[in-house]
Scaffold this motif. Structure first.
Motif: not given
Length: 207
Positions: A2, A6, A55-56, A206-207
């Motif tokens: 995961k 990313n 989130y990154r 990822a957004r």
């Protein structure tokens, strides 16, 4: 896995594929295409370094500089430096004074990459400028709610748009790839495979 996805997603492979198809259509030499890709990945690293979305995953601090340097050498045109200049302007997207101009900055980046081989009077250079600027605007439409919470002033927010458009950006990405592929006379099955891979990698960011 995961975390790796990313990292990879931050380089927007789907956009890189579209860029390669465009540069092939503009009759860009293979080495210059590699240089343009390195410049493009440098821009993505540059963007993440400044925006630092929680989130990154964080990228290495000097990755953007290294990719820009390698890309400039491989691209071997002064337009590579112009690309970096417009990249710096685009990175200012979170600044309320500049955010609404980001589609123009993004279009200008690609304009210079294409014009380096096709020339500034070529139709494809200005077609690329217009379609990439429009695609970036559609991307801002997709992100309008998130951008508003981050107090950004993108063009859709300035225009008063309140809700996103979801998958419109991906659909327009497919459209631009079809346009470039048609101009380049790419094999239909190869173009279809590239577009499928664009769709496959689109969700990695990822957004």
């Amino acid at each position: 896995m995961k975390k790796l996805k990313n990292y990879i997603g931050q380089f927007r492979i789907y956009s890189a594929i579209d860029l390669v198809i465009l540069l092939i259509a503009a009759h860009t030499p293979a080495v210059a295409i590699i240089g343009a890709l390195l410049l493009n990945f440098g821009f993505m690293a540059h963007l993440e370094m400044f925006h630092q979305h929680p989130y990154r995953q964080k990228l290495p601090k000097y990755l953007a500089v290294a990719l820009y340097a390698l890309g400039s050498v491989a691209f071997y045109h002064i337009e590579g430096l112009f690309y970096i200049l417009w990249s710096q302007l685009y990175v200012l997207k979170k600044d309320p004074r500049w955010g609404w101009l980001s589609p123009i900055f993004r279009g200008a980046q690609v304009l210079f990459l294409v014009a380096a081989s096709a020339g500034y009077s070529s139709r494809i250079a200005w077609l690329a400028f217009g379609l990439i600027a429009l695609r970036n605007f559609i991307g801002d439409l997709r992100d309008v709610k998130k951008d508003e919470t981050e107090k950004m002033r993108t063009l859709p927010i300035v225009l008063g748009v309140k809700s996103g458009v979801g998958w419109a950006h991906l659909l327009f990405l497919i459209f631009t790839s079809l346009v470039w592929g048609n101009i380049a006379h790419l094999n239909v099955f190869l173009l279809l495979a590239l577009i499928i891979f664009e769709c496959f990698t689109y969700t990695w960011t990822a957004r």
